[in-house]
Design a protein around this motif. Structure first.
Motif, PDB file in Angstrom:
ATOM      1  N   MET A   1       0.846  -1.186   0.000  1.00  0.00           N
ATOM      2  CA  MET A   1       0.000   0.000   0.000  1.00  0.00           C
ATOM      3  C   MET A   1       0.888   1.243   0.000  1.00  0.00           C
ATOM      4  SD  MET A   1      -1.325   0.750   3.858  1.00  0.00           S
ATOM      5  CE  MET A   1      -0.166   1.379   5.078  1.00  0.00           C
ATOM      6  N   ARG A   2       0.290   2.384  -0.358  1.00  0.00           N
ATOM      7  CA  ARG A   2       1.021   3.647  -0.346  1.00  0.00           C
ATOM      8  C   ARG A   2       0.787   4.365   0.988  1.00  0.00           C
ATOM      9  NH1 ARG A   2      -1.061   7.336  -4.713  1.00  0.00           N
ATOM     10  NH2 ARG A   2      -3.005   6.684  -3.737  1.00  0.00           N
ATOM     11  N   ALA A   3       1.831   5.034   1.448  1.00  0.00           N
ATOM     12  CA  ALA A   3       1.732   5.819   2.674  1.00  0.00           C
ATOM     13  C   ALA A   3       2.745   6.948   2.607  1.00  0.00           C
ATOM     14  CB  ALA A   3       1.995   4.948   3.903  1.00  0.00           C
ATOM     15  N   ILE A   4       2.490   7.985   3.381  1.00  0.00           N
ATOM     16  CA  ILE A   4       3.427   9.097   3.511  1.00  0.00           C
ATOM     17  C   ILE A   4       4.165   8.939   4.834  1.00  0.00           C
ATOM     18  CG2 ILE A   4       3.671  11.591   3.755  1.00  0.00           C
ATOM     19  CD1 ILE A   4       2.841  10.897   0.976  1.00  0.00           C
ATOM     20  N   VAL A   5       5.497   8.981   4.786  1.00  0.00           N
ATOM     21  CA  VAL A   5       6.308   8.886   5.990  1.00  0.00           C
ATOM     22  C   VAL A   5       7.412   9.941   5.930  1.00  0.00           C
ATOM     23  CG1 VAL A   5       5.864   6.405   6.218  1.00  0.00           C
ATOM     24  CG2 VAL A   5       7.934   7.203   5.035  1.00  0.00           C
ATOM     25  N   VAL A   6       8.102  10.083   7.065  1.00  0.00           N
ATOM     26  CA  VAL A   6       9.269  10.966   7.152  1.00  0.00           C
ATOM     27  C   VAL A   6      10.445  10.147   7.647  1.00  0.00           C
ATOM     28  CG1 VAL A   6      10.271  12.941   8.367  1.00  0.00           C
ATOM     29  CG2 VAL A   6       7.904  13.039   7.582  1.00  0.00           C
ATOM     30  N   ARG A   7      11.548  10.193   6.903  1.00  0.00           N
ATOM     31  CA  ARG A   7      12.764   9.496   7.349  1.00  0.00           C
ATOM     32  C   ARG A   7      13.867  10.470   7.740  1.00  0.00           C
ATOM     33  NH1 ARG A   7      12.394   4.438   3.127  1.00  0.00           N
ATOM     34  NH2 ARG A   7      12.080   6.102   1.603  1.00  0.00           N
ATOM     35  N   ALA A   8      13.767  11.686   7.272  1.00  0.00           N
ATOM     36  CA  ALA A   8      14.715  12.735   7.661  1.00  0.00           C
ATOM     37  C   ALA A   8      13.901  14.000   7.860  1.00  0.00           C
ATOM     38  CB  ALA A   8      15.787  12.933   6.599  1.00  0.00           C
ATOM     39  N   VAL A   9      13.722  14.412   9.115  1.00  0.00           N
ATOM     40  CA  VAL A   9      12.837  15.544   9.409  1.00  0.00           C
ATOM     41  C   VAL A   9      13.318  16.806   8.703  1.00  0.00           C
ATOM     42  CG1 VAL A   9      12.085  14.605  11.622  1.00  0.00           C
ATOM     43  CG2 VAL A   9      14.104  16.083  11.538  1.00  0.00           C
ATOM     44  N   GLY A  10      12.361  17.660   8.383  1.00  0.00           N
ATOM     45  CA  GLY A  10      12.700  18.893   7.688  1.00  0.00           C
ATOM     46  C   GLY A  10      11.462  19.573   7.148  1.00  0.00           C
ATOM     47  N   GLY A  11      11.596  20.232   5.989  1.00  0.00           N
ATOM     48  CA  GLY A  11      10.498  20.938   5.361  1.00  0.00           C
ATOM     49  C   GLY A  11       9.524  19.991   4.694  1.00  0.00           C
ATOM     50  N   PRO A  12       8.543  20.524   3.969  1.00  0.00           N
ATOM     51  CA  PRO A  12       7.560  19.670   3.303  1.00  0.00           C
ATOM     52  C   PRO A  12       8.171  18.606   2.398  1.00  0.00           C
ATOM     53  CG  PRO A  12       6.838  21.945   3.267  1.00  0.00           C
ATOM     54  CD  PRO A  12       8.239  21.970   3.810  1.00  0.00           C
ATOM     55  N   GLU A  13       9.362  18.899   1.873  1.00  0.00           N
ATOM     56  CA  GLU A  13      10.027  17.920   1.010  1.00  0.00           C
ATOM     57  C   GLU A  13      10.424  16.654   1.764  1.00  0.00           C
ATOM     58  OE1 GLU A  13      13.086  20.419   2.969  1.00  0.00           O
ATOM     59  OE2 GLU A  13      11.230  20.854   1.862  1.00  0.00           O
ATOM     60  N   ALA A  14      10.377  16.690   3.102  1.00  0.00           N
ATOM     61  CA  ALA A  14      10.707  15.505   3.900  1.00  0.00           C
ATOM     62  C   ALA A  14       9.618  14.439   3.833  1.00  0.00           C
ATOM     63  CB  ALA A  14      10.945  15.911   5.347  1.00  0.00           C
ATOM     64  N   LEU A  15       8.423  14.811   3.345  1.00  0.00           N
ATOM     65  CA  LEU A  15       7.328  13.846   3.226  1.00  0.00           C
ATOM     66  C   LEU A  15       7.577  12.938   2.035  1.00  0.00           C
ATOM     67  CD1 LEU A  15       4.378  16.316   3.859  1.00  0.00           C
ATOM     68  CD2 LEU A  15       5.265  14.626   5.467  1.00  0.00           C
ATOM     69  N   GLU A  16       7.678  11.643   2.287  1.00  0.00           N
ATOM     70  CA  GLU A  16       7.975  10.665   1.237  1.00  0.00           C
ATOM     71  C   GLU A  16       6.783   9.756   0.997  1.00  0.00           C
ATOM     72  OE1 GLU A  16      11.662   8.484   1.504  1.00  0.00           O
ATOM     73  OE2 GLU A  16      12.380   9.849   3.068  1.00  0.00           O
ATOM     74  N   LEU A  17       6.464   9.520  -0.252  1.00  0.00           N
ATOM     75  CA  LEU A  17       5.445   8.534  -0.626  1.00  0.00           C
ATOM     76  C   LEU A  17       6.147   7.202  -0.805  1.00  0.00           C
ATOM     77  CD1 LEU A  17       2.441   8.057  -1.429  1.00  0.00           C
ATOM     78  CD2 LEU A  17       3.162   8.452  -3.798  1.00  0.00           C
TER      79      LEU A  17
END
Length: 311
Positions: A1-17
């Motif tokens: 399934m698809r999900a949004i996670v963060v592996r390196a905190v920061g700006g909006p670009e830190a959100l990974e699909l």
């Protein structure tokens, strides 16, 4: 399934699909097929890493994002009898230390964090109820004001403030709403008896309307001391952000509201929304993969209602 996670905190670009395994519900849990997930300020704080030095969460390799969810039960875990597959529900993920949040195609929640969704609302509308509605409801519980008491709600046109005005009016409280001039009609319709424009000297303006000061304040705008100045001696004050509460001057009871999932309270909010006594507001909907754009828009401010992600 698809999900949004963060592996390196920061700006909006830190959100990974990312693609991750579909989670499996355990004892007392349900799996929800997510139809809508509201975007809240706490999501931005989680993504940025601001909650780690604040002591609200520990560093993690993978951080799940998203508290609010509306969708359908996809699977029930052992011991769950209150829900069945395909039930429409709302729920809230109130833990920060998770690898998957509500920004996903499926989410597993404790059944105690879930309630039936209001049938008259769309999934997007219903997804705005849990976190903001619970925050408003539980803040009012902390204030413990009796019918007829006076209450100032700051940020009364916001997501939390709007629900707070409606819920307070339903409890028989006399509400002073603080908001922008363009929002006066909305807050009065929501049940406010008085209105104070955001740019006014808050304490002076409130005390002109309510001599001696209001009995209590629900500080949804996190104004702190200026809002405390509007409270009578030995009144009550609730801040909805941890660490933002002012010093309890003049014998005022000052509380910080830390929201907690509660299926009974969620069911009450759902029932009120079903009967039209609570007003969900959706600013816009976006696909799940545009979570970064949603975070940027929320950070810009000026929204009325919540942005909602649709998987």
């Amino acid at each position: 399934m698809r999900a949004i996670v963060v592996r390196a905190v920061g700006g909006p670009e830190a959100l990974e699909l990312v693609d991750v395994p579909v989670p499996v519900p355990g004892v007392g849990q349900v799996r929800i097929r997510v139809e809508a997930a509201a975007v809240n300020p706490v999501d931005l704080a989680t993504r940025s890493g601001a909650l780690i030095p604040a002591g609200l969460m520990a560093p993690r390799d993978v951080i799940g994002i998203g508290w609010d969810v509306a969708g359908r039960i996809d699977q029930v875990g052992p011991g769950v009898t209150a829900f069945a597959e395909d039930d429409r529900v709302i729920g809230v993920q109130d833990r920060l230390d998770v690898s998957l949040g509500a920004y996903a195609e499926y989410v597993v929640l404790d059944a105690a964090a879930v309630a039936p969704a209001p049938s008259r609302l769309s999934a997007a509308e219903a997804s705005t109820l849990p976190l903001n509605g619970l925050t408003a409801l539980q803040s009012l519980d902390l204030l413990a004001a009796e019918p007829g008491a006076t209450l100032l709600v700051t940020g009364a046109a916001g997501a939390v403030g709007g629900y707070a005005v409606e819920l307070a009016a339903l409890r028989g409280l006399r509400v002073v709403a603080g908001a922008g001039a363009e929002d006066e009609a909305f807050v009065r319709k929501a049940g406010a008896r008085w209105f104070v424009e955001r740019s006014a000297d808050l304490a002076a303006a409130v005390r002109e309307l309510v001599p001696g000061g209001v009995d209590c304040v629900l500080d949804a705008a996190v104004l702190g001391l200026p809002a405390l100045g509007a409270v009578r001696n030995r009144g009550a004050f609730v801040s909805v952000i941890g660490g933002a509460a002012p010093v309890p001057l003049r014998g005022i009871r000052v509380h910080e509201q830390w929201v907690a999932a509660d299926s009974g309270a969620l069911a009450l909010l759902s029932s009120l929304a079903e009967s039209g006594r609570l007003t969900p507001r959706v600013a816009d909907t976006m696909p799940l993969q545009e979570a970064a754009r949603a975070h940027r828009r929320l950070a810009e401010g000026g929204l009325r209602g919540r942005l909602v992600l649709i998987p």
